[in-house]
Design a protein around this motif. Structure first.
Motif, PDB file in Angstrom:
ATOM      1  N   LEU A  99       8.228  -1.969 -14.623  1.00 55.24           N
ATOM      2  CA  LEU A  99       9.165  -1.365 -15.583  1.00 55.24           C
ATOM      3  C   LEU A  99       8.567  -0.838 -16.569  1.00 55.24           C
ATOM      4  N   HIS A 100       8.165   0.549 -16.683  1.00 55.72           N
ATOM      5  CA  HIS A 100       7.305   1.090 -17.680  1.00 55.72           C
ATOM      6  C   HIS A 100       8.305   1.827 -18.565  1.00 55.72           C
ATOM      7  N   GLN A 101       8.570   1.320 -19.671  1.00 47.02           N
ATOM      8  CA  GLN A 101       9.333   2.119 -20.617  1.00 47.02           C
ATOM      9  C   GLN A 101      10.598   2.803 -19.961  1.00 47.02           C
ATOM     10  N   SER A 137       0.634  -1.333  -0.087  1.00 50.52           N
ATOM     11  CA  SER A 137      -0.095   0.004  -0.057  1.00 50.52           C
ATOM     12  C   SER A 137       0.705   1.241  -0.123  1.00 50.52           C
ATOM     13  N   ARG A 138       2.242   1.007   0.341  1.00 47.09           N
ATOM     14  CA  ARG A 138       3.007   2.181   0.274  1.00 47.09           C
ATOM     15  C   ARG A 138       3.822   2.448  -0.933  1.00 47.09           C
ATOM     16  N   THR A 139       3.374   1.479  -2.078  1.00 49.97           N
ATOM     17  CA  THR A 139       4.246   1.507  -3.424  1.00 49.97           C
ATOM     18  C   THR A 139       3.099   1.988  -4.487  1.00 49.97           C
ATOM     19  N   PHE A 140       3.635   2.466  -5.708  1.00 48.57           N
ATOM     20  CA  PHE A 140       2.813   2.434  -6.643  1.00 48.57           C
ATOM     21  C   PHE A 140       3.550   2.055  -8.013  1.00 48.57           C
ATOM     22  N   HIS A 141       3.169   2.014  -9.084  1.00 48.48           N
ATOM     23  CA  HIS A 141       3.710   1.588 -10.278  1.00 48.48           C
ATOM     24  C   HIS A 141       3.052   2.544 -11.405  1.00 48.48           C
ATOM     25  N   ALA A 142       3.305   2.267 -12.731  1.00 49.80           N
ATOM     26  CA  ALA A 142       3.038   3.124 -13.749  1.00 49.80           C
ATOM     27  C   ALA A 142       1.403   3.041 -13.797  1.00 49.80           C
ATOM     28  N   TYR A 143       0.886   2.079 -13.388  1.00 52.20           N
ATOM     29  CA  TYR A 143      -0.680   2.287 -13.766  1.00 52.20           C
ATOM     30  C   TYR A 143      -1.638   2.291 -12.121  1.00 52.20           C
ATOM     31  N   GLY A 144      -1.153   2.646 -11.173  1.00 57.13           N
ATOM     32  CA  GLY A 144      -1.762   2.495  -9.713  1.00 57.13           C
ATOM     33  C   GLY A 144      -0.777   2.050  -8.680  1.00 57.13           C
TER      34      GLY A 144
END
Length: 412
Positions: free
Chosen positions: A53-55, A14-21
């Protein structure tokens, strides 16, 4: 290092996010890597390259995901052949999951090294320090999660908050700190029974060494197992990435091995290495066909990496010696590859590293006209349906129309 399943349970996603949410969906996707079901494994590999790993960009969800992937390398389930994101680059047909995971680790390492390779550990620590805003960090991460979900009304403000840069620098710092652990997970695979696994382990080891700031790398065992040009090249390239001295390979009987050795940063000022790059690029098509299983170090055509290194090591004064290389490259280039094939060398010939790119070229020298004639003579560059080459020419102050370029090349 925790086992792969432990990381899924012990990480506060819950303390993380990535390229889409929010990163809260990561455990489900990452656990699917061990499902043994082809479609689920394929989707999970896609998730690694789309969200984690987004682009080429890493996120707070990336470090625990990378540690999870590293923990799977020794899992018997990683022997299972699966289709992944880069099937064509991995060879014909499905490849063992372990190979896909090693490629992912290498890609993350290259992305991190590209961004923070010039920073010391102390500098990264400083960049990752929120300072007086330390107390705001938890609230900021919560806001990031809400804005990514589309529920927050301050999404634009979140993405413009300077604290976001601190968070992203923390990701880079954490990944560099994880490099020794990741490298240790890869090390046993350097002598794996499967040649494809060995080669990708070598490539991942080199990339992780670079991400870690030049971690010591012992490739002697891998060298003992090497059976092909592809494996030998991967070993030399990994040695180069780890900061090792590849000078002894400049006299190797295989031109591919010599060229790989010449790419080493430690040989930047070595005239023999520069000469080797020039020689290899006199036949770029042959260089692109060197490998049956191209080492992962090469991002696209083999020639791209050699051109980049040659441009970085050259000055405008070298333009006469570089003309044959430019002519050979122009002959095989296209509107899609011209930026990586030709822009750097053409900039050197035009002296654009010291002049405004907006200034039009009106009175080219005889040498510059020779460069321009190489462009005019290449049918592959003048694709009317592709604007890439046109933009390149405009940026260098050159006419974007073939006949206008021909007139300029023939002017006196």
């Amino acid at each position: 290092m925790d086992t792969a399943p432990d990381i899924l349970r012990t990480t506060d996603w819950s303390r993380t996010f990535h390229a889409y949410g929010p990163g809260t969906d990561a455990p489900k996707h990452l656990a699917a890597l061990r499902s043994g079901q082809d479609s689920k494994v394929a989707d999970a590999l896609g998730y690694l390259y789309s969200a984690i790993l987004h682009q080429g960009t890493v996120y707070p969800a990336t470090p625990p995901a990378v540690l999870h992937v590293a923990g799977l390398l020794s899992d018997p389930a990683a022997d299972r052949p699966v289709h992944g994101v880069f099937d064509e680059a991995m060879g014909a047909g499905a490849a063992p999951l372990r190979q896909h995971l090693l490629r992912f680790l290498a890609d993350v390492a290259w992305s991190v090294a590209e961004v923070c390779g010039g920073y010391s550990d102390a500098e990264l620590d400083a960049l990752a320090d929120p300072g007086e805003r330390r107390g705001e960090l938890d609230a900021f991460l919560e806001r990031m999660a809400r804005s990514e979900d589309g529920d927050a009304d301050d999404g634009e403000e979140v993405w413009e908050d300077p604290l976001l840069e601190t968070v992203m620098n923390t990701v880079l710092r954490d990944l560099r700190r994880a490099a020794p652990v990741l490298l240790e997970a890869v090390r046993p695979l350097l002598t794996h029974r499967d040649r494809g696994v060995r080669q990708r382990a070598v490539t991942a080891a080199g990339a992780l060494s670079r991400m870690g700031g030049g971690l010591a790398l012992d490739l002697s065992g891998a060298a003992d197992y090497a059976e092909s040009r592809d494996e030998g090249a991967a070993i030399v390239l990994a040695l180069a990435e780890s900061g090792g001295d590849t000078a002894e390979f400049l006299t190797h009987q295989d031109p591919a091995i010599r060229a790989c050795a010449a790419l080493a940063p430690s040989l930047t000022d070595d005239p023999a290495a520069t000469t080797e790059l020039r020689t290899a690029l006199l036949d770029p098509a042959a260089a692109d066909a060197w490998f049956a299983d191209r080492p992962g170090y090469f991002d696209g055509h083999v020639r791209f990496s050699m051109v980049k290194a040659l441009v970085e090591r050259s000055e405008s004064e070298d333009a006469p010696d570089l003309l044959p290389v430019f002519q050979a490259l122009a002959a095989v280039s296209s509107a899609f590859t011209a930026e990586r094939d030709l822009q750097g060398l053409l900039s050197l010939a035009l002296g654009r590293e010291r002049r405004s790119a907006a200034a039009p070229v009106e009175y080219p020298t005889e040498l510059q006209r020779a460069y321009l004639r190489a462009l005019v003579d290449s049918d592959g560059l003048w694709d009317p349906g592709t604007a890439d080459f046109t933009f390149l020419l405009k940026g260098l102050g050159l006419p974007p129309v073939r006949e206008s370029m021909r007139s300029l090349a023939e002017s006196s």
